[in-house]
Write a protein that holds these residues in place. Sequence first.
Motif, PDB file in Angstrom:
ATOM      1  N   MET A 292       1.467   5.837  17.430  1.00 17.13           N
ATOM      2  CA  MET A 292       0.179   5.351  16.964  1.00 17.13           C
ATOM      3  C   MET A 292      -0.614   6.534  16.414  1.00 17.13           C
ATOM      4  N   ILE A 343       1.603   2.531  11.165  1.00 18.01           N
ATOM      5  CA  ILE A 343       1.579   2.455  12.626  1.00 18.01           C
ATOM      6  C   ILE A 343       0.161   2.068  13.054  1.00 18.01           C
ATOM      7  N   PRO A 344       0.007   1.537  14.267  1.00 17.89           N
ATOM      8  CA  PRO A 344      -1.326   1.133  14.730  1.00 17.89           C
ATOM      9  C   PRO A 344      -2.289   2.318  14.724  1.00 17.89           C
TER      10      PRO A 344
END
Length: 574
Positions: A292, A343-344
């Motif tokens: 993340m 990605i988050p």
Amino acid sequence: MAYVKWSRYLLPTWKEEPAEAEIPSHKLMLRAGLIRKVASGIYEFLPFGYRALRKVERIVREEMDSIGALEMKLPVLQPEELWRRTGRWEDFGPEMFKLTDRKGQGFALGPTHEEIITELASREISSWRDLPLTLYQIGEKYRDEIRPRFGVMRAREFLMKDAYSFHTSWESLEETYNDMYKAYYRAFLRCGLKIKVVEAPTGVMGGNVSHEFMAVAETGEDEIALCSSCGYAANRQIAHARPPSPPRVEERPLELVETPGVRTVEELVEFLGVSPSQVVKTFIYVGRGGPMAVLVRGDHELEETKLLQAVGDPTLRRVDDPDEVEGIAGAPFGFLGPIGLRIPVLADEAVRDIPAAVVGGNREGYHYVGAKPGRDFAVERYLDLRRVQEGDPCGHCGAPLRIRRGIEVGQIFQLGTKYSEALGATFLDRDGSEKPVIMGCYGIGVSRILGAVIEQHHDDQGIIWPVEIAPFHVVIPVLRPDMGEQMELSERLAEALDGAGMEALLDDRDRSPGEKFHDAKLIGVPLMIVVGPRALKRGEVEVERRRDGAKTSLPADPASVVEGVRELLRAESI
RNA sequence: CGGAGAGUAGCGCAGCCUGGUCAGCGCGCAGCGUUCGGGACGCUGAGGUCGCCGGUUCGAAUCCGGCCUCUCCGACCA
């Protein structure tokens, strides 16, 4: 004859400063003959130091007993299998001392005892009638610290009081938690410590509510944030401040600009002529849920503890290897940004309010300017991730926060059911339903208290023991042990004091008076009775108080000295 | 784990660069004597595989290589 003669005691003092020690308490514990080092983070307690340690232990024991906690003894050697069941064989990781028996079974030297006690509870507790229950022990703990430091402050083997409570309800847990809170405060107070209680992170222990008891000291390893107005106090790692005001810049369209070789915030500020508060830093983290990105403002620091707490994944770690970063983000280290990342993305709440941010271009030599959160890139969650600074507005009342240092001497946790669920510690409730027990756990660093006390109570001459944990109450330097009269009187005084419950150390060594005075200051017992020719000529002995050097004269007979010393000690105790 | 520094007598250190009476100093320790109210003095003495292993050399505390340990800063951490 229970008093101690120095000539027959093991109390080796050092005149010179040990090279290995940095902070006052560590130096003094070595110089005053309390401890000796065996290996990094492993110490012997010599008789003098052990006396103090036992007194601290006694205070802690009394306070635990006073709230109905039951003392017991748990094993240091603990089976690997138990630790695997809670997942902490990995979570604790290399900090645990691990070993193997001859059959190949894995064991750990207990760094703490939740696993073993919860397993015990699963066997012995079966009904709501058995609860609540609080158990405790005082024993050695083992942690393979990355960096042992400051003598007993951060040791690899250390003495700890650990307590565990078991409940049918959160209300019951809170009751015991509050009892513990008060008992802890009393125990530290009796040890002579000045304490700040702060809200604390829960780390590998798990659970929600936790407080740390911090002995205020410049040399402490922990930082605490204190509100000057409303009483808010928290470990800096989780301290909350109001979000700062956003930079005053106009919203504008997104634009990719060339920034060759410009990687750091300082370089960007210089190159683009923007303020650091407009810049957004991007970090990559990897945990159980994969990678993340985490964003904070350029003039802010990321507080990793807050991130870990928010994500709830103790395995989360920052990726700082450039190749690894590039592999995950597809962008070169130094030019990372949230735009186009697959990605988050998590961000500190202050990032949300930047109208036009400078972020990495995810291309070598490029940054975006005019980036607007929500418009140009998505953020999954906004969180408080920012490390508080001195003077930040308190999250509760807005008054400026102060940052101070402290030594963590105790911590208490409301754990909940993390361990009871993992280890099957359940009880049958009144209605016949099976429920996991609700737990709390509570630790005091007993050996660390000694260090903290000395850190708070010393001067340039040596230790100044608080009466309650002083290894002896009085030291009696016999200035001329070769003169029979002085020696005899000193012995009678020591004996009388001992008979009256006061512990005397008779310095009968064949040393010069100066040396005895210096040693008396160094070892720091509260009172010194000088038996020497000068006062004796007047039929008196002289009593000197270590704390401030105040001197009183007493008639040189046992009864008067016992009375006088008793009074002086009473005045010293809390 | 990254960076820095250090290992020579119980403690604190010098010597190493420039290899050869360099195994030294102060404190402490032992004996004797003098001294004795704020870390006294004299004389005599004990005590060290110079962290370990290997190499270079006629010769290594000293030069080279490897390893171990310790300390500090950082990261980390009930």
